[in-house]
Design a protein around this motif. Structure first.
Motif, short mmCIF file in Angstrom:
data_model
loop_
_atom_site.label_atom_id
_atom_site.label_comp_id
_atom_site.label_asym_id
_atom_site.label_seq_id
_atom_site.Cartn_x
_atom_site.Cartn_y
_atom_site.Cartn_z
N LEU A 1 0.86 -1.18 0.00
CA LEU A 1 0.00 0.00 0.00
C LEU A 1 0.90 1.23 0.00
O LEU A 1 1.53 1.55 1.00
CB LEU A 1 -0.92 -0.01 1.23
N ARG B 1 -7.20 -4.65 -0.66
CA ARG B 1 -6.45 -4.84 -1.90
C ARG B 1 -7.27 -5.70 -2.86
O ARG B 1 -7.79 -6.76 -2.49
CB ARG B 1 -5.11 -5.50 -1.61
N TRP C 1 -5.24 -0.90 -4.24
CA TRP C 1 -5.93 -0.72 -2.96
C TRP C 1 -7.12 0.21 -3.15
O TRP C 1 -7.00 1.26 -3.77
CB TRP C 1 -4.98 -0.15 -1.92
#
Length: 942
Positions: A579, A627, A633
């Motif tokens: 992320l 995700r 994401w």
């Protein structure tokens, strides 16, 4: 009264002329001869001897009466026989005049000067259409002359300004206009401007104009024009001061030029590069607006990967040369090195004797041939003997240890492969333990070649309670001590695949049995990027816990259909977070994956994820993200949002999420203000270095999540580190100020620290995004003598203009004398997977009664909404309304929140306050509680 007094004064004035008229009797006779009326009090002109009319040398001036002080009016004329004042058209009494007479020496004419006093009462008593006035009348032989009228007024100045100046905020080079209307007064007040209590001279500063109707005008504002401005009004009576007006000249921020693009952030492959600019051209001042737009730009980049060279195959041997040698060559072209890759290692050319040592070149006689032949035969015989003895000793050995990397003697981190011990071996450290013949482990640890005295210290490490140390004899006869305790990796049953199982199927466990020892170089070791645990769950549900990480998964009873069971796994990403934060957003939790993704549950499950934010809706905007299968994401919801698809309950140290689908989840936070706080755990570890006099301190600042600290513990375990003080909590603000770590109070004659290393500063961005890898600073201390075994000092960790923590170090550098500090609570260290009733705090029978009681609507409002309120669930109640049993989902959330304490007393009190359960649940027997393996208090009605 005024006119009566004036009339009286006029009559008295007529009487005062009677003595004087005796001197002018001829005028009366002349008037009678002309038949004029002699009854006038005073003629306008009196005939006299030849001469000139009176000429006023000084005439009365306008005057102001200040307070109660009278003013004096004066006249002076020549030639003048008499001078009298007439005020408001009436003669002033002779007695009120003060007269002086003199002779002008140059002309020989008489000069007369007269004074009178005018009081405040006289002016106040006059009520005419104009101001109170007085005039002089002078007589000579030729007639009379009159002076100008002089007005007499009472002077005053009122207290309050008609308009006070008002404060202004103007941009630089803007126009400033401050208005000022002074108080009413007689005479009119004069205005003066002050800046910061200093008078302003508009003649010396061409930018300032104070002449326009008492106003202050600044045509082009400068930064120096900021200040407090005051309007001063004054006349002959008093001074008045206006309210101060604050003028602020502000500067709006402007962007500087972009910097050059940075180098690609990866040495090989696809990455990014960035450039930045600062709001310093100019920087915002005095509340000016900050620059709009982005301060950092990123673009993707692709870096060419270096390719190391590799040898081609050897060529054929050349023909034998006269020197009895032949050659072969190879080239570094398979592939050739490029993009900065390494050139091939080794020789590009080889030569050897092409006659098997029988070359007779240079041999003088046949006896030499016999000598060389005998030596060759002897060498061959010795080689055969050595090989035979080696094979025989190996066949008789019951225990073997292979040192895989021959570079162990050089120190540093090396890799060793330990074969499992054959049963019954006398070298087994614990003969009662049954070895696992299916496992081969590889360990890494620090290797220091030390003196025999130091070897004992190295083998006595009890810092992390490792398994018994294993001593490995290396080729140089040095003893290498390795701690074999590894980072725990917890696995349940390993199935060949993840699939639903029926009750009629038998579960099989697939073990990877590798009975062949293998050699593995350090560079080829796989990077461990995942902490994982698994368990098999069925209709009864259960709890899956990731020990010492704060991550857990609660599968409610009935979430999995009957006659089905699933192998459910849960893992934490231990590598670089996938992320990538955008802008000011930061990662507040680990990335947690639960699966299998295609599993369908009938009731929401509860996922608990720890976080490091100091929870406050005023300073943080916290999001739950998931995700996708494509690796991107997406935001699931904000913690403060209302949603019917999932529910987030944010506690001080963890977030409990009710979900319907498995996947990879994480919490991110966007700071709203500079007061947003991340909770950091600070800890200090210490260990001896390869130099027996040196001692290393490593100070860590990591996100306050159990998972992050476990990463540190695991790394320190491999390095032989010892926790020296219980970790503490540091509140790190998002105010862009850096972190300082310093070592204080080192005993001066026992220890010393290397120069310029006692204080280290860490940039704000490095700390704010510390979840990407553990942040630590290392300090190297040196003993003066080997006899020093005790160390005491302080570690100060503080944020500039923020929180500060002190770690007190008091330890022995000898491991045998050191006190072991516990890292984690023991409650998480056992039973990662619990299934059935034992996984839940509330017995199933009591749970059913609570749901039956509160799921039914009630006119008094004592339903599931009251149950939610009593359990501090006051937000997004619409989510529970969409569930088939809202009370069951609320209790699932309670189970997730109280997995450690099991605070049933609080739940019992909440139910008793609602007032609907004590009569229905008071008859629960002890046998029911024992049946669920569950203990709680019956004093609260459960």
């Amino acid at each position: 009264m005024g006119r009566a007094a004036a009339a009286g004064r006029g009559a008295g004035g007529a009487r005062q002329w009677l003595p004087w008229l005796g001197l002018c009797f001829w005028a009366a006779g002349a008037a009678a001869a002309r038949g004029t009326d002699s009854g006038e009090v005073l003629p306008d002109s009196i005939p006299s001897a030849p001469g000139t009319l009176p000429h006023f040398i000084e005439e009365p001036d306008d005057a102001y009466i200040i307070k109660s002080n009278p003013i004096a009016l004066r006249c002076k004329a020549r030639p003048a026989m008499q001078i009298f004042f007439k005020c408001n058209g009436e003669w002033v009494h002779q007695n009120e005049h003060v007269s002086e007479e003199s002779l002008d020496e140059s002309s020989g004419l008489k000069v007369r000067e007269v004074f009178i006093n005018v009081t405040r009462q006289q002016v106040e008593d006059f009520h005419g259409p104009e101001d109170y006035w007085c005039q002089c009348v002078a007589w000579s032989h030729l007639g009379t002359s009159k002076s100008r009228k002089a007005s007499v007024r009472i002077a005053y100045l009122r207290k309050n300004f008609e308009q006070d100046p008002q404060g202004r905020e103007v941009p630089i080079e803007g126009m400033i206009v401050l208005h000022c209307r002074p108080p009413e007064g007689v005479p009119a007040a004069e205005v003066e401007w002050l800046k910061n209590e200093e008078p302003i001279d508009s003649e010396q500063d061409e930018h300032i104009d104070t002449r326009a109707d008492h106003n202050l005008i600044i045509r082009q504002a400068r930064l120096s024009d900021s200040g407090n401005y005051t309007c001063m009004a004054a006349n002959i009576v008093a001074k008045r001061r206006s309210l101060s007006a604050t003028v602020v000249v502000y500067v709006n921020g402007g962007w500087s030029s972009w910097t050059e693009w940075s180098a690609c952030n990866v040495p090989c492959g696809r990455g990014w590069q960035k450039r930045s600019r600062t709001c310093t051209n100019p920087a915002p001042l005095n509340g000016g607006a900050f620059c709009e737009g982005m301060s950092v730009q990123k673009i993707t980049c692709t870096a060419l990967c270096p390719v190391d060279g590799s040898w081609e195959v050897w060529s054929e041997w050349s023909v034998c040369s006269p020197e009895c040698e032949h050659l072969r060559i190879r080239e570094c072209t398979a592939p050739a090195p490029r993009n900065g890759g390494k050139f091939c290692e080794g020789l590009s050319q080889e030569s050897e004797n092409c006659t098997d040592g029988l070359c007779i070149l240079g041999i003088e006689n046949a006896s030499d041939i016999a000598l060389y032949s005998g030596l060759g035969a002897a060498v061959v015989a010795v080689a055969v003997l050595v090989i035979g003895i080696t094979l025989y000793r190996r066949s008789q050995s019951d225990y073997g240890v292979d040192v895989i990397d021959s570079s162990a003697l050089t120190g540093g981190f090396q890799t060793f492969n330990f074969k499992t011990v054959r049963q019954g071996n006398s070298l087994l450290l614990n003969p009662s333990m049954q070895p696992d013949l299916t496992v081969s482990r590889t360990y890494s640890g620090p290797i220091c070649l030390q003196d025999p005295l130091d070897k004992e210290l190295m083998t006595e490490s009890s810092l992390f309670n490792p398994l018994s140390d294993i001593k490995v004899k290396v080729q140089s006869s040095f003893m290498v001590s390795l701690g074999v305790s590894e980072r725990a990796e917890y696995h349940g049953k390993n199935h060949s695949g993840t699939f639903p199982h029926g009750n009629n199927r038998s579960f099989t466990t697939v073990h990877a049995r590798n009975k062949t020892p293998y050699i593995q170089n350090l560079s080829s070791l796989p990077t461990r990027t995942e902490l994982r645990t698994t368990g098999v769950f069925g209709h009864l549900g259960g709890r899956l816990v990731m020990p010492n990480t704060g991550v857990s998964l609660l599968i409610p009873h009935g979430a999995i259909p009957e006659e089905n069971s699933w192998e459910i796994y849960m893992s934490i990403n231990q590598g670089e977070p996938s992320l990538q934060s955008d802008g000011s957003e930061v990662l507040l939790s680990p990335e947690v994956t639960c699966g299998p993704p295609d599993m369908i549950v009938t009731t929401p499950f509860a996922l608990t994820i720890p976080h490091c934010a100091d929870v406050s809706s005023e300073h943080w905007n916290i999001h739950l993200k998931k995700r996708t299968q494509q690796g991107k994401w997406e935001e699931v919801m904000s913690v403060e949002d209302e949603s019917t698809s999932c529910y987030c309950l944010l506690d001080p140290f963890a977030c409990h999420v009710l979900l319907d689908s498995f996947g990879t989840y994480a919490l991110t936070g966007e700071p709203i203000t500079d007061c947003a706080v991340k909770q950091l755990k600070v800890a200090v570890f210490g260990c001896m270095s390869c130099n027996s006099l040196d001692y290393n301190l490593r100070v860590y600042c990591v996100d306050n999540t159990p998972w992050a600290f476990q990463e540190v513990v695991s790394d320190e375990r491999h390095q032989g580190g010892q926790l020296l003080e219980e970790p503490k909590l540091l509140h790190f603000k998002g105010n862009t100020f850096s972190l300082q770590i310093s070592v204080l109070d080192i005993p001066p004659f026992l220890w010393r620290i290397k120069p310029f290393t006692a204080c280290q500063e860490v940039p704000f961005s490095r700390v704010w995004c510390s979840n990407r890898q553990p942040l630590h600073c290392a300090f190297s201390l040196e003993r003066y003598t080997p006899t020093t075994t005790q160390l005491s000092c302080k570690i100060c960790i503080r944020q500039l203009k923020g929180h500060e923590q002190i770690l007190q170090v008091q330890t022995s550098i000898l491991e045998s004398e050191r006190e072991t500090i516990t890292f984690f609570a023991q409650e998480d260290s056992t039973f990662p997977a619990q299934t059935g009733p034992k996984a839940f705090k509330i017995p199933y029978s009591i749970r059913q009664r609570i749901c039956a009681t509160f799921d039914t609507p009630n006119a008094k409002g004592k339903d599931w909404q009251m149950l939610a309120q009593k359990n501090s669930i006051n937000r997004n109640l619409s989510y529970f309304a969409t569930q088939s049993s809202p009370s069951a989902v609320i209790l699932n959330l309670w189970e997730a929140r109280h997995q450690h304490d099991g605070d049933l007393d609080s739940l019992a009190c909440a139910l008793e306050e609602i007032g609907r359960t004590h009569t229905k649940l008071s008859n629960i027997t002890d046998s029911q509680l024992d049946e669920a393996d569950f203990t709680y208090s019956r004093q609260n009605g459960l």
